[in-house]
Design an enzyme around this catalytic site. Structure first.
Site, PDB file in Angstrom:
ATOM      1  N   VAL A  58     -14.238   5.052 -29.700  1.00 33.50           N
ATOM      2  CA  VAL A  58     -13.859   4.599 -28.367  1.00 33.50           C
ATOM      3  C   VAL A  58     -15.045   4.181 -27.496  1.00 33.50           C
ATOM      4  O   VAL A  58     -14.870   3.453 -26.523  1.00 33.50           O
ATOM      5  CB  VAL A  58     -13.047   5.707 -27.652  1.00 33.50           C
ATOM      6  CG1 VAL A  58     -13.952   6.861 -27.227  1.00 33.50           C
ATOM      7  CG2 VAL A  58     -12.273   5.149 -26.459  1.00 33.50           C
ATOM      8  N   TYR A  59     -16.260   4.595 -27.836  1.00 38.39           N
ATOM      9  CA  TYR A  59     -17.408   4.274 -26.994  1.00 38.39           C
ATOM     10  C   TYR A  59     -17.646   2.771 -26.982  1.00 38.39           C
ATOM     11  O   TYR A  59     -17.879   2.152 -28.029  1.00 38.39           O
ATOM     12  CB  TYR A  59     -18.665   4.999 -27.470  1.00 38.39           C
ATOM     13  CG  TYR A  59     -18.594   6.515 -27.410  1.00 38.39           C
ATOM     14  CD1 TYR A  59     -17.714   7.173 -26.561  1.00 38.39           C
ATOM     15  CD2 TYR A  59     -19.419   7.289 -28.206  1.00 38.39           C
ATOM     16  CE1 TYR A  59     -17.657   8.551 -26.514  1.00 38.39           C
ATOM     17  CE2 TYR A  59     -19.371   8.680 -28.160  1.00 38.39           C
ATOM     18  CZ  TYR A  59     -18.477   9.305 -27.309  1.00 38.39           C
ATOM     19  OH  TYR A  59     -18.420  10.678 -27.269  1.00 38.39           O
ATOM     20  N   SER A  60     -17.600   2.197 -25.795  1.00 38.72           N
ATOM     21  CA  SER A  60     -17.759   0.740 -25.618  1.00 38.72           C
ATOM     22  C   SER A  60     -16.827  -0.029 -26.551  1.00 38.72           C
ATOM     23  O   SER A  60     -17.187  -1.077 -27.090  1.00 38.72           O
ATOM     24  CB  SER A  60     -19.213   0.305 -25.851  1.00 38.72           C
ATOM     25  OG  SER A  60     -20.072   0.873 -24.883  1.00 38.72           O
TER      26      SER A  60
END
Length: 326
Positions: A58-60
């Site tokens: 989910v990061y960036s």
């Protein structure tokens, strides 16, 4: 740099884990660095002895995994690093683009490996507890991921101790792979994990790899008691306001500042050193968007605190509601 086993496994990791959430693109968070800006920090981490790197799908929106997969091979061999990623958070608009169902886990691990450009991850973690999916379904799917060679170990992140114990019991009862690590919310401003989760992990041989070891910069002085915000992240990260808003939090920050001043080191070093001294902690996950952040993390790993200093740092703490499980 010191190296330790991750919990009861034979997997060796550095005592500092570099959090890759800070790298990818700034479409969601203005403090996130692109790959060019992140490269010198990742290189310095490898040169400083860090072998443990943590990211999540989910990061960036996946860009962090892409950056991780591109940057690490420039400075180290795949076999020399431990790469961790996570699954659970929404990765699309569809009903099955999130959570810990078998359908999503099987799709998510393949998507993560494509972005990382890797054949496997060393540690595949569930980002949170999924109340909508039976834990039997989740644990069997994770076991299949390991048996398929797509992950070497599995871990979990913030949840209640009873949930973690239920997951471990479910895996053991069926002969499935158990979690070897717990990535939980733990720092000088939030110590509720000391009540049940950390004793559980210590008893069961589970490694503890805390997130937000500097309370998203608050322990390093990014915010003042009067409300001043001194960094881009402290001024734009709304999640901080949901975690660290009690007046007593700044009593702890003041105590960190006192000990740091006496030692002649930055506050970040003292706060990280405290965490590294705590029983059961394997490797705090440190974010770094400036070379100085990484330098402080490496120095903290070498900083020895006295028992009296540890007690002084802990003395102002007051109990908090459960935070960080959502």
């Amino acid at each position: 740099m010191k190296y330790v086993n991750l919990g009861a496994t034979g997997l060796r990791v550095s005592r500092i884990c570099l959090g890759m959430m800070s790298y990818g693109n700034n479409s969601e968070r203005p403090w996130v660095l692109d790959e060019d800006a992140a490269e010198p920090i990742v290189r310095a981490a490898v040169e400083g002895g860090i072998t443990f790197f943590d990211t999540a799908d989910v990061y960036s929106a996946g860009a962090s995994e892409v950056a991780t997969g591109r940057l690490l091979p420039r400075y180290t061999r795949r076999d020399d690093v431990v790469v961790a990623t996570k699954v659970y958070m929404p990765m699309g608009e569809g009903e099955n683009d999130r959570g810990l169902s078998r359908k999503h886990i099987m799709s998510a691990i393949d998507a993560s490996l494509r972005r990382l450009n890797m054949d496997y991850v060393d540690l595949y973690q569930i980002h949170r507890w999924d109340p909508r999916t039976p834990i039997e379904e989740t644990m069997q799917a994770l076991d299949d991921v390991v048996r398929a060679g797509k992950a070497r170990y599995i871990g979990a992140s913030s949840m209640y101790a009873w949930q973690f114990a239920k997951a471990q019991h479910t895996a053991e009862r069926h002969g499935w792979t158990r979690f070897v690590s717990m990535q939980n919310h733990y720092n000088l401003l939030y110590r509720e994990e000391e009540r049940e989760m950390i004793p559980l992990c210590a008893d069961q041989g589970v490694g503890v790899i805390p997130w937000s070891p500097l309370a998203r910069g608050v322990l390093a002085g990014s915010r003042s008691r009067s409300g001043e915000r001194h960094t881009t992240r402290s001024d734009s990260d709304a999640f901080i306001d949901t975690l660290y808003a009690m007046p007593s939090d700044f009593d702890v920050v003041d105590r960190v500042a006192e000990v740091a001043a006496e030692r002649g080191v930055p506050q970040a070093q003292v706060a990280l050193a405290w965490l590294l001294h705590r029983p059961g902690v394997t490797a705090p996950i440190v974010g770094a968007t400036r070379p100085g952040h990484l330098a402080d993390a490496l120095a903290a790993e070498q900083l020895e605190l006295t028992g009296a200093e540890m007690a002084r740092l802990e003395e102002p703490y007051l109990p908090h509601p459960v935070l960080g499980h959502q």
